[in-house]
Write an enzyme that holds these catalytic residues in place. Structure first.
Site, PDB file in Angstrom:
ATOM      1  CB  THR A 142      -3.187   4.407  -8.072  1.00  0.00           C
ATOM      2  OG1 THR A 142      -4.315   4.901  -7.367  1.00  0.00           O
ATOM      3  CG2 THR A 142      -1.946   4.583  -7.224  1.00  0.00           C
TER       4      THR A 142
ATOM      5  NE  ARG B  41      -9.730   6.622   0.732  1.00  0.00           N
ATOM      6  CZ  ARG B  41      -8.934   6.098  -0.182  1.00  0.00           C
ATOM      7  NH1 ARG B  41      -8.279   6.867  -1.027  1.00  0.00           N
ATOM      8  NH2 ARG B  41      -8.763   4.798  -0.251  1.00  0.00           N
ATOM      9  CB  VAL B  42      -5.584  10.123   3.810  1.00  0.00           C
ATOM     10  CG1 VAL B  42      -4.152   9.793   3.404  1.00  0.00           C
ATOM     11  CG2 VAL B  42      -5.740  11.632   4.008  1.00  0.00           C
ATOM     12  N   GLY B  43      -5.833   7.726   1.422  1.00  0.00           N
ATOM     13  CA  GLY B  43      -5.644   6.300   1.126  1.00  0.00           C
ATOM     14  C   GLY B  43      -4.277   5.794   1.544  1.00  0.00           C
ATOM     15  CG  ASP B  44      -2.858   2.356  -0.551  1.00  0.00           C
ATOM     16  OD1 ASP B  44      -3.714   3.063  -1.138  1.00  0.00           O
ATOM     17  OD2 ASP B  44      -2.175   1.509  -1.151  1.00  0.00           O
TER      18      ASP B  44
ATOM     19  CB  THR C 233      -2.418   0.347  -7.525  1.00  0.00           C
ATOM     20  OG1 THR C 233      -3.694   0.829  -7.959  1.00  0.00           O
ATOM     21  CG2 THR C 233      -2.057  -0.896  -8.325  1.00  0.00           C
ATOM     22  N   GLY C 234      -4.786  -0.178  -5.336  1.00  0.00           N
ATOM     23  CA  GLY C 234      -5.960  -0.988  -5.000  1.00  0.00           C
ATOM     24  C   GLY C 234      -6.782  -0.274  -3.957  1.00  0.00           C
TER      25      GLY C 234
HETATM   26  N1  ASP Z   1      -4.797   2.899  -3.527  1.00  0.00           N
HETATM   27  C1  ASP Z   1      -5.475   4.092  -3.966  1.00  0.00           C
HETATM   28  C2  ASP Z   1      -6.240   4.659  -2.806  1.00  0.00           C
HETATM   29  O1  ASP Z   1      -6.857   3.912  -2.082  1.00  0.00           O
HETATM   30  C3  ASP Z   1      -6.422   3.876  -5.089  1.00  0.00           C
HETATM   31  C4  ASP Z   1      -5.949   2.959  -6.197  1.00  0.00           C
HETATM   32  O2  ASP Z   1      -4.839   2.479  -6.176  1.00  0.00           O
HETATM   33  O3  ASP Z   1      -6.736   2.716  -7.129  1.00  0.00           O
HETATM   34  O4  ASP Z   1      -6.272   5.852  -2.645  1.00  0.00           O
END
Ligand code: ASP
Length: 317
Positions: A183, A211-214, A234-235
């Site tokens: 990311t 699916r939606v992330g942060d 990121t994570g």
């Molecule tokens: N935070 C991102 C998500 O969950 C993925 C990532 O940062 O690796 O969509």
């Protein structure tokens, strides 16, 4: 010494103490199980460092010319999105159906306006679409087709699927041999003292469609407030949403008087682990202090700053 001199000295001191002549940009290219072992090909490692440096230099050059923090954030992020190395834009991971679904957001710390997009499939630089939502609509978050319609209506073109598919990684993905991190995000402080943050991602590999992330959730993956700081995360996004990581850090600065680095440390190393949250954040505050912290083996990251110089890093120091 006359009154004019006294006024000038006071003005100059005040300028220095508010730190408003400082400016800089911090970027990340994802956190995860990124180790010396996984990056043992020197050419690959060099390519990551080189691309991050180009993103930093371009964002910084814009700030140096008096450009806005939001512009520097977009500049750096579009460069990372166009690289196949990172999990954003061109290099986005695929969901369980083998499709890209990208999320992105941007926030302006001066106006506290924000724009986000989620589930976009045909936009080369989702960060620019997020900026369009911020500037051209009364909304904060738009998803899927409506983003693509807005994009085309405002003169943008749609990008064919082939742009997002690199045959080697596609084959490795098919065999589930390939686990990708990356990311991307950027935070900046401009010469006028304005902060901005942005994040862009393909999300988690093999996620459920929809699916939606942060990353597009303001307060979770991205936040900017001129009174506090600008943050990009990121994570594992689900945990970052549950802990509203980005605005949480800003709140610790505003309401608990914590320094940026302490607030980041508390969230990344004390709070997130309580819910098994893994990842990292980058931040810059209104005085130009920066933070880059993570609880994973590595995080692609770097900064370029008017008084701190520049550095690009991958592993723990
Ligand atoms: N935070 C991102 C998500 O969950 C993925 C990532 O940062 O690796 O969509």
């Amino acid at each position: 010494m006359n009154l004019r001199h006294i006024f000038l000295i006071c003005f100059f001191n005040c300028f220095i103490h508010t730190g408003q002549n400082k400016f800089g940009i911090v970027i990340h290219g994802g956190a995860g199980n990124i180790t010396e072992e996984s990056m043992k090909d020197p050419a690959k490692k060099e390519e990551y460092l080189r691309t991050m440096k180009i993103a930093l230099d371009s964002g910084y050059a814009l700030l140096e010319r008096g450009g806005k923090a939001t512009e520097a954030v977009m500049k750096a992020i579009t460069i990372l999105e166009d690289s196949p190395l990172f999990n954003a834009g061109r290099g986005s991971v695929w969901n369980s159906e083998g499709e890209v679904e990208m999320d992105a957001s941007i926030m302006d710390g001066r106006s506290m306006k924000a724009g986000s997009v989620c589930g976009v499939k045909k936009i080369r630089n989702p960060i620019l679409a997020a900026h369009l939502v911020m500037e051209q609509t009364p909304h904060v978050l738009l998803c899927g087709n409506s983003v693509e319609q807005l994009w085309v209506k405002s003169g943008g073109t749609l990008t064919p699927n082939a742009w997002f598919i690199d045959t080697t990684t596609w084959l490795r993905w098919k065999q589930r041999l390939h686990k990708k991190h990356g990311t991307v995000g950027a935070v900046a402080l401009d010469k006028s003292g304005n902060l901005a943050a942005g994040t862009s991602t393909g999300g988690m590999q093999d996620k459920m469609p929809g699916r939606v992330g942060d990353a597009p959730i303001i307060g979770a993956g991205t936040y900017a407030d001129n009174n506090g700081c600008a943050i990009s995360c990121t994570g594992h996004g689900e945990m970052f949403i549950r802990m509203h990581v980005a605005s949480h850090i800003n709140d610790l600065m505003l309401y608990a008087n914590m320094k940026l680095s302490d607030a980041v440390k508390k969230i990344i190393h004390q709070e997130l682990p309580k819910i098994n949250g893994t990842g990292g954040v980058i931040g810059i505050d209104k005085n130009g202090n920066i933070a880059m912290d993570f609880n994973t083996p590595g995080m692609f990251r770097g900064y370029k700053h008017s008084s701190k110089g520049s550095e690009v890093l991958i592993f723990k120091q």
